[in-house]
Design a protein around this motif. Structure first.
Motif, PDB file in Angstrom:
ATOM      1  N   ILE A  94       0.835  -1.207   0.000  1.00  0.00           N
ATOM      2  CA  ILE A  94       0.000   0.000   0.000  1.00  0.00           C
ATOM      3  C   ILE A  94       0.870   1.257   0.000  1.00  0.00           C
ATOM      4  N   GLY A  95       1.963   1.240   0.790  1.00  0.00           N
ATOM      5  CA  GLY A  95       2.845   2.395   0.844  1.00  0.00           C
ATOM      6  C   GLY A  95       3.548   2.658  -0.471  1.00  0.00           C
ATOM      7  N   LEU A  96       3.983   1.601  -1.151  1.00  0.00           N
ATOM      8  CA  LEU A  96       4.636   1.755  -2.445  1.00  0.00           C
ATOM      9  C   LEU A  96       3.689   2.331  -3.488  1.00  0.00           C
ATOM     10  N   ILE A  97       2.476   1.795  -3.525  1.00  0.00           N
ATOM     11  CA  ILE A  97       1.492   2.285  -4.501  1.00  0.00           C
ATOM     12  C   ILE A  97       1.116   3.729  -4.199  1.00  0.00           C
ATOM     13  N   SER A  98       0.891   4.023  -2.928  1.00  0.00           N
ATOM     14  CA  SER A  98       0.483   5.370  -2.539  1.00  0.00           C
ATOM     15  C   SER A  98       1.575   6.390  -2.820  1.00  0.00           C
TER      16      SER A  98
END
Length: 277
Positions: A94-98
């Protein structure tokens, strides 16, 4: 950066790694090296002391404490590691995509993280376990739900920092797909930070699982688990104090090993920060 040579040079880190490795090996080999069945009741051996047969004595049901400690590694340490792996995968993804895509998706994810992080973690865990019911599966779910947002925010910050690097801007300019950039450029850069955070938090998860088992919300009897062993021994801590000593020491040693290893990794990966302290 190859961490292994640095860890070997650091005596504290090496000692912690050896302790953790030994504990994991003991947990894996528990069915083969445990002298007794951890759940078999021998009422005639109730509160038996340390002897050549029972190296650490027996509990209130005559069960061998050493055998329960060895099997307890699986419930306490292995489930904590499983919890951390799932939390890291979800939070990092989620952090990478965000952090990479930004925009409205990033805003929505960050506002959700803000909501999750606005509540005290222990209160959230108790509330989730209270709603889902007693059991180790629900304890694992509660720890994941509470912790993923923190990892997502930390990884997002790292991704934003590295996204301005020239080699990533060049990859975007030549039309490299986002999945390629995330997998080959961003993920390797944030991996070192992930290792440090995960190592430090593993001790926190071990304490959570043990604490919830201690108050009757986690692992249920007769399963061997260190927090549950403390709970079963608390009523006789005055008459038989050794009943609490061994599981207490086990929790202390494992949590301290993970925390000290995390500190050593942080110093190795951020030598400038160590100098400023």
């Amino acid at each position: 950066m190859n961490l292994l040579p640095q860890l070997i040079k650091n005596k504290t880190a090496l000692c912690c790694l050896i302790i953790i490795a030994i504990i994991i090996i003991l947990g894996v080999l528990a069915p083969y090296i445990a002298p007794f069945d951890p759940n078999k009741i021998h009422i005639m051996h109730k509160y038996a002391g340390i002897s050549a047969v029972h190296w650490l004595g027996c509990d209130h049901l005559g069960r061998d404490i050493l055998s329960r400690l060895l099997y307890g590694i699986r419930a306490t340490v292995f489930l904590s590691l499983l919890t951390m792996i799932i939390t890291i995968v979800i939070g990092s993804l989620i952090g990478l995509i965000s952090g990479y895509h930004r925009g409205k998706l990033d805003e929505c994810i960050m506002r959700l993280c803000d909501i999750m992080l606005s509540f005290p973690s222990q209160v959230m865990i108790l509330a989730i376990v209270g709603m889902l019911g007693v059991g180790i599966e629900n304890v694992i779910i509660a720890n994941i739900v509470v912790k993923w947002a923190w990892y997502s925010r930390m990884i997002r910050s790292s991704v934003i920092k590295y996204s301005r690097k020239n080699y990533i801007l060049f990859s975007r300019a030549i039309g490299a797909p986002p999945a390629f950039i995330i997998r080959h450029h961003l993920l390797p850069n944030v991996m070192s930070e992930l290792v440090v955070l995960a190592t430090l938090d593993t001790g926190w998860v071990i304490l959570n699982i043990s604490a919830l088992s201690f108050i009757g919300l986690g692992v249920q009897a007769p399963t061997a688990e260190w927090g549950l062993m403390l709970s079963e021994a608390k009523n006789v801590m005055v008459q038989h104090p050794m009943q609490m000593v061994f599981p207490g020491i086990a929790i202390l040693v494992v949590v301290a090993a993970f925390n000290m290893l995390g500190d050593c990794l942080r110093d190795i990966l951020d030598p400038k920060g160590q100098k400023h302290e």
